[in-house]
Design an enzyme around this catalytic site. Sequence first.
Site, PDB file in Angstrom:
ATOM      1  N   LYS A 139     -13.714 -38.755  26.542  1.00 26.38           N
ATOM      2  CA  LYS A 139     -15.060 -39.139  26.998  1.00 26.38           C
ATOM      3  C   LYS A 139     -15.196 -40.622  26.731  1.00 26.38           C
ATOM      4  O   LYS A 139     -14.843 -41.095  25.651  1.00 26.38           O
ATOM      5  CB  LYS A 139     -16.132 -38.393  26.199  1.00 26.38           C
ATOM      6  CG  LYS A 139     -16.330 -36.966  26.644  1.00 26.38           C
ATOM      7  CD  LYS A 139     -17.656 -36.437  26.082  1.00 26.38           C
ATOM      8  CE  LYS A 139     -17.381 -35.204  25.248  1.00 26.38           C
ATOM      9  NZ  LYS A 139     -18.466 -34.810  24.369  1.00 26.38           N
TER      10      LYS A 139
ATOM     11  N   ASP B 107     -18.609 -19.965  25.614  1.00 25.01           N
ATOM     12  CA  ASP B 107     -19.832 -20.639  26.048  1.00 25.01           C
ATOM     13  C   ASP B 107     -21.045 -19.744  25.778  1.00 25.01           C
ATOM     14  O   ASP B 107     -21.110 -18.611  26.265  1.00 25.01           O
ATOM     15  CB  ASP B 107     -19.737 -20.982  27.537  1.00 25.01           C
ATOM     16  CG  ASP B 107     -20.799 -21.981  27.923  1.00 25.01           C
ATOM     17  OD1 ASP B 107     -21.990 -21.741  27.641  1.00 25.01           O
ATOM     18  OD2 ASP B 107     -20.435 -23.038  28.484  1.00 25.01           O
TER      19      ASP B 107
ATOM     20  N   ASN C 274     -13.848 -41.376  22.973  1.00 25.04           N
ATOM     21  CA  ASN C 274     -13.851 -40.154  22.162  1.00 25.04           C
ATOM     22  C   ASN C 274     -12.765 -39.232  22.737  1.00 25.04           C
ATOM     23  O   ASN C 274     -12.961 -38.602  23.765  1.00 25.04           O
ATOM     24  CB  ASN C 274     -15.241 -39.521  22.265  1.00 25.04           C
ATOM     25  CG  ASN C 274     -15.380 -38.299  21.391  1.00 25.04           C
ATOM     26  OD1 ASN C 274     -14.406 -37.823  20.800  1.00 25.04           O
ATOM     27  ND2 ASN C 274     -16.593 -37.786  21.312  1.00 25.04           N
TER      28      ASN C 274
ATOM     29  N   ARG D 256     -13.743 -21.368  16.792  1.00 23.56           N
ATOM     30  CA  ARG D 256     -13.325 -21.394  15.375  1.00 23.56           C
ATOM     31  C   ARG D 256     -14.124 -20.377  14.567  1.00 23.56           C
ATOM     32  O   ARG D 256     -15.340 -20.242  14.782  1.00 23.56           O
ATOM     33  CB  ARG D 256     -13.555 -22.785  14.787  1.00 23.56           C
ATOM     34  CG  ARG D 256     -12.527 -23.799  15.247  1.00 23.56           C
ATOM     35  CD  ARG D 256     -12.874 -25.178  14.741  1.00 23.56           C
ATOM     36  NE  ARG D 256     -13.125 -26.075  15.859  1.00 23.56           N
ATOM     37  CZ  ARG D 256     -13.754 -27.234  15.786  1.00 23.56           C
ATOM     38  NH1 ARG D 256     -14.209 -27.657  14.632  1.00 23.56           N
ATOM     39  NH2 ARG D 256     -13.926 -27.972  16.851  1.00 23.56           N
TER      40      ARG D 256
ATOM     41  N   GLY E 166     -22.798 -27.330  18.585  1.00 28.53           N
ATOM     42  CA  GLY E 166     -22.111 -27.573  19.851  1.00 28.53           C
ATOM     43  C   GLY E 166     -20.957 -26.597  19.935  1.00 28.53           C
ATOM     44  O   GLY E 166     -21.012 -25.507  19.365  1.00 28.53           O
TER      45      GLY E 166
ATOM     46  N   ARG F 218     -13.560 -42.876  18.164  1.00 28.39           N
ATOM     47  CA  ARG F 218     -13.920 -41.823  17.225  1.00 28.39           C
ATOM     48  C   ARG F 218     -12.633 -41.312  16.577  1.00 28.39           C
ATOM     49  O   ARG F 218     -11.680 -40.965  17.282  1.00 28.39           O
ATOM     50  CB  ARG F 218     -14.588 -40.677  17.973  1.00 28.39           C
ATOM     51  CG  ARG F 218     -14.889 -39.523  17.059  1.00 28.39           C
ATOM     52  CD  ARG F 218     -15.432 -38.366  17.838  1.00 28.39           C
ATOM     53  NE  ARG F 218     -15.983 -37.398  16.914  1.00 28.39           N
ATOM     54  CZ  ARG F 218     -16.661 -36.350  17.304  1.00 28.39           C
ATOM     55  NH1 ARG F 218     -16.883 -36.139  18.587  1.00 28.39           N
ATOM     56  NH2 ARG F 218     -17.116 -35.499  16.420  1.00 28.39           N
TER      57      ARG F 218
ATOM     58  N   GLY G 107     -18.078 -27.258  18.535  1.00 22.25           N
ATOM     59  CA  GLY G 107     -17.887 -27.267  17.078  1.00 22.25           C
ATOM     60  C   GLY G 107     -19.287 -27.245  16.473  1.00 22.25           C
ATOM     61  O   GLY G 107     -20.228 -27.712  17.111  1.00 22.25           O
TER      62      GLY G 107
ATOM     63  N   GLU H 131     -23.823 -39.060  19.978  1.00 20.43           N
ATOM     64  CA  GLU H 131     -22.746 -39.486  19.081  1.00 20.43           C
ATOM     65  C   GLU H 131     -22.140 -40.807  19.528  1.00 20.43           C
ATOM     66  O   GLU H 131     -21.782 -41.643  18.708  1.00 20.43           O
ATOM     67  CB  GLU H 131     -21.664 -38.399  19.035  1.00 20.43           C
ATOM     68  CG  GLU H 131     -22.138 -37.176  18.287  1.00 20.43           C
ATOM     69  CD  GLU H 131     -21.189 -36.009  18.392  1.00 20.43           C
ATOM     70  OE1 GLU H 131     -21.113 -35.409  19.486  1.00 20.43           O
ATOM     71  OE2 GLU H 131     -20.522 -35.698  17.395  1.00 20.43           O
TER      72      GLU H 131
ATOM     73  N   VAL I 236     -25.853 -26.115  21.983  1.00 19.69           N
ATOM     74  CA  VAL I 236     -26.642 -24.906  21.746  1.00 19.69           C
ATOM     75  C   VAL I 236     -27.980 -25.271  21.100  1.00 19.69           C
ATOM     76  O   VAL I 236     -29.042 -24.782  21.515  1.00 19.69           O
ATOM     77  CB  VAL I 236     -25.862 -23.922  20.830  1.00 19.69           C
ATOM     78  CG1 VAL I 236     -26.699 -22.682  20.560  1.00 19.69           C
ATOM     79  CG2 VAL I 236     -24.519 -23.561  21.446  1.00 19.69           C
TER      80      VAL I 236
ATOM     81  N   ARG J  59     -23.922 -19.762  26.901  1.00 23.86           N
ATOM     82  CA  ARG J  59     -24.681 -19.321  28.079  1.00 23.86           C
ATOM     83  C   ARG J  59     -24.131 -18.007  28.610  1.00 23.86           C
ATOM     84  O   ARG J  59     -24.868 -17.073  28.918  1.00 23.86           O
ATOM     85  CB  ARG J  59     -24.607 -20.374  29.193  1.00 23.86           C
ATOM     86  CG  ARG J  59     -25.449 -21.587  28.897  1.00 23.86           C
ATOM     87  CD  ARG J  59     -25.097 -22.747  29.763  1.00 23.86           C
ATOM     88  NE  ARG J  59     -23.796 -23.310  29.360  1.00 23.86           N
ATOM     89  CZ  ARG J  59     -23.396 -24.548  29.625  1.00 23.86           C
ATOM     90  NH1 ARG J  59     -24.183 -25.333  30.325  1.00 23.86           N
ATOM     91  NH2 ARG J  59     -22.226 -24.984  29.223  1.00 23.86           N
TER      92      ARG J  59
ATOM     93  N   HIS K 113     -18.654 -34.314  11.932  1.00 19.64           N
ATOM     94  CA  HIS K 113     -19.839 -34.566  12.767  1.00 19.64           C
ATOM     95  C   HIS K 113     -20.769 -35.591  12.117  1.00 19.64           C
ATOM     96  O   HIS K 113     -21.980 -35.576  12.358  1.00 19.64           O
ATOM     97  CB  HIS K 113     -20.655 -33.265  12.988  1.00 19.64           C
ATOM     98  CG  HIS K 113     -19.988 -32.251  13.860  1.00 19.64           C
ATOM     99  ND1 HIS K 113     -20.043 -30.892  13.579  1.00 19.64           N
ATOM    100  CD2 HIS K 113     -19.258 -32.375  14.981  1.00 19.64           C
ATOM    101  CE1 HIS K 113     -19.386 -30.230  14.498  1.00 19.64           C
ATOM    102  NE2 HIS K 113     -18.886 -31.116  15.369  1.00 19.64           N
TER     103      HIS K 113
HETATM  104  P1  AMP Z   1     -21.425 -29.649  22.885  1.00 16.23           P
HETATM  105  O1  AMP Z   1     -20.158 -29.447  22.108  1.00 16.23           O
HETATM  106  O2  AMP Z   1     -22.525 -30.259  22.061  1.00 16.23           O
HETATM  107  O3  AMP Z   1     -21.233 -30.322  24.211  1.00 16.23           O
HETATM  108  O4  AMP Z   1     -21.973 -28.178  23.224  1.00 16.23           O
HETATM  109  C1  AMP Z   1     -21.302 -27.372  24.155  1.00 16.23           C
HETATM  110  C2  AMP Z   1     -21.808 -25.969  24.060  1.00 16.23           C
HETATM  111  O5  AMP Z   1     -23.232 -25.920  24.182  1.00 16.23           O
HETATM  112  C3  AMP Z   1     -21.294 -25.114  25.205  1.00 16.23           C
HETATM  113  O6  AMP Z   1     -20.053 -24.565  24.917  1.00 16.23           O
HETATM  114  C4  AMP Z   1     -22.345 -24.047  25.280  1.00 16.23           C
HETATM  115  O7  AMP Z   1     -21.960 -22.995  24.416  1.00 16.23           O
HETATM  116  C5  AMP Z   1     -23.598 -24.662  24.694  1.00 16.23           C
HETATM  117  N1  AMP Z   1     -24.687 -24.794  25.678  1.00 16.23           N
HETATM  118  C6  AMP Z   1     -24.875 -25.781  26.579  1.00 16.23           C
HETATM  119  N2  AMP Z   1     -26.001 -25.530  27.303  1.00 16.23           N
HETATM  120  C7  AMP Z   1     -26.515 -24.374  26.849  1.00 16.23           C
HETATM  121  C8  AMP Z   1     -27.657 -23.563  27.186  1.00 16.23           C
HETATM  122  N3  AMP Z   1     -28.508 -23.931  28.152  1.00 16.23           N
HETATM  123  N4  AMP Z   1     -27.853 -22.412  26.504  1.00 16.23           N
HETATM  124  C9  AMP Z   1     -27.009 -22.034  25.539  1.00 16.23           C
HETATM  125  N5  AMP Z   1     -25.918 -22.752  25.175  1.00 16.23           N
HETATM  126  C10 AMP Z   1     -25.666 -23.898  25.810  1.00 16.23           C
END
Ligand code: AMP
Length: 595
Positions: A14, A268, A7, A226, A195, A76, A197, A374, A317, A270, A165
């Site tokens: 990845k 992010d 990916n 975005r 996520g 991917r 995205g 995925e 998220v 968090r 997605h």
């Molecule tokens: P992904 O693209 O699915 O890997 O999601 C990544 C995003 O998930 C990160 O940029 C964070 O914004 C969010 N994320 C990961 N862990 C947490 C958490 N414990 N609380 C809130 N957002 C999170």
Amino acid sequence: MRVLVINCGSSSVKISVYDQSLQKHIFSYKAERLGTTEACVIIGDRKIEIPNGNHKLALEKIVQSCSEEFDAIVHRVVHGGSHFSQPVRITSDVISQIEKIIPLAPLHNPANIAGIHASIAIFPELPHVAIFDTAFHGTLPRRAYSYAIPRSLAKKHNVRRFGFHGPSHEWVANRASSYLEQNVEDLRIITCHLGNGASCCAVEYGRSIETSMGMTPLEGLVMGTRSGDIDPGAVFSLMRAEDLSPEEMEEFLNRSSGLHGLSGVGNDMRDIAQAAEDGNDQARLSIHVYAHRIRKYIGAYSAIMGGVDAIVFTAGVGENSARIRQQVAQRLDFLGARLDLEKNREARVSKENDVADISEIRSRVSILVVATDEERAMAEKAIEFLEQENPNQDLQIPIAISARHLHVTQAAVDSLFGKGHTLREYKPISQPGQFACVEKVDIIGPRRTIQGVRIIGPLRPKVQVEISRTDEFSLGIDAPVRNSGDVANSPGVILRGPNGDYTISEGVICARRHIHMHPNDAKRFHVSDRDVVEVSINSDGRDLTFGDVLVRVSPKYVLEMHIDTDEANAAQISRGFSGILAGVSNKAHLCKKRV
Ligand code: AMP
């Protein structure tokens, strides 16, 4: 089969190795910040610096550290345009097609192509398969994928909504339906992939019928960097006011907007949640905008599907932020979707424990957190594709020719062979537990008698005589083509044994073609009990297809298709033939629904 899943992002890779029989990834690696001085490969706790390294170098480093063998490579590819709605084996033609789609996905497809070139250079001998993010949305109806612009222009430049997605939406919708112990084809599910995205998808009875991303992954929800939905008028206004070129505006909406632009804290969630807690008003606003947009889409998709049975949260998220889930699910009571606050707070999902139900017991709509995978979704799709592309020995269905026979009750045995007689085994037959008996009887019809028809044990609760069309003619009766066990209103005959006659008023059928399958076979062939399929057989160089073949699944069965002697004669099929599953013409559960 083992596959290497790649990916590639613009500056990251990845990689995982997925093992089909273990149904899990046996390795996962990644490379980050490619093309910069800080480029590195991360293997477990080890970080290998590869300053200014590109995708190829990263792949080489990863492969050097991975002692595993694999059979195929899965890539991917974000945008498949209108051209690719299925997985495809990568050839130079396919690469040039993907290159042609670059204008539709300038930020994604070039990285995917870089990964493809790099891995073909390293593994020229292995099959490479592309899985497209857009493919699952190939079922969007025209009303959902068309933009309201002149049709001729839209056609000329392929301006339409595609959606992204796909592997994640499809995977979590399937996982949710398995968890709910229902067929995905019976459910209306809204999947929220949140996520970096982010997109929502309306999965109506297993098919994507609406999704929030459009021609590019820029439309729809607020994302990490975005913007998601924005009035195109606002875009032109900004371009004029700030004197931005199309490329600069594209970069601005893709990389400097979304949560990052709105919160000023970064992309992010968090960090944004922490800043919001610390009183940062911009951070609070960005969370409100983010959740509001998702709720808006859930409402819209419920309206489009005329209701919803399950809402699924997934990705970074969606899987981890109870706060965002709660904010999104507020005020969805009118849909019958009620979040259990306690369950929501406690919900933890992982690859091993991948579904958590966070709905109140009395919620009509199930609200679920599902861990997406995925890479696994892509690996399984690619394996399915390769198996269909190369039907190997494993996917051959042995054909057995059923000679006329009958199943009997103890009452029939008593009359035919004497009171208390026990059937004697002559030899076992292919389906476990069944056997051909020493005992034979004559079947007497109004026209003629067929002598010496063998009984198949063990005893059954009803007498059933299975004959061919030619036998029917000979006996002078008109037996219906039926599934085994379904003898109601079929003709009767007289059975004659050494001890006497036994008359049945019904029970003579011409057995419908069927395949016995163990549940593991059904899984391999992607069919279920009572599905009706087509089977192709290569007989003496002629391609024959048997339609209307009933699938029967039971842990007691071994894989075998049964046809009767007439069919075998007509098709010149003898012992040792086998066929392949050519198509599914009727899904059992859909028939059930129609009834
Ligand atoms: P992904 O693209 O699915 O890997 O999601 C990544 C995003 O998930 C990160 O940029 C964070 O914004 C969010 N994320 C990961 N862990 C947490 C958490 N414990 N609380 C809130 N957002 C999170």
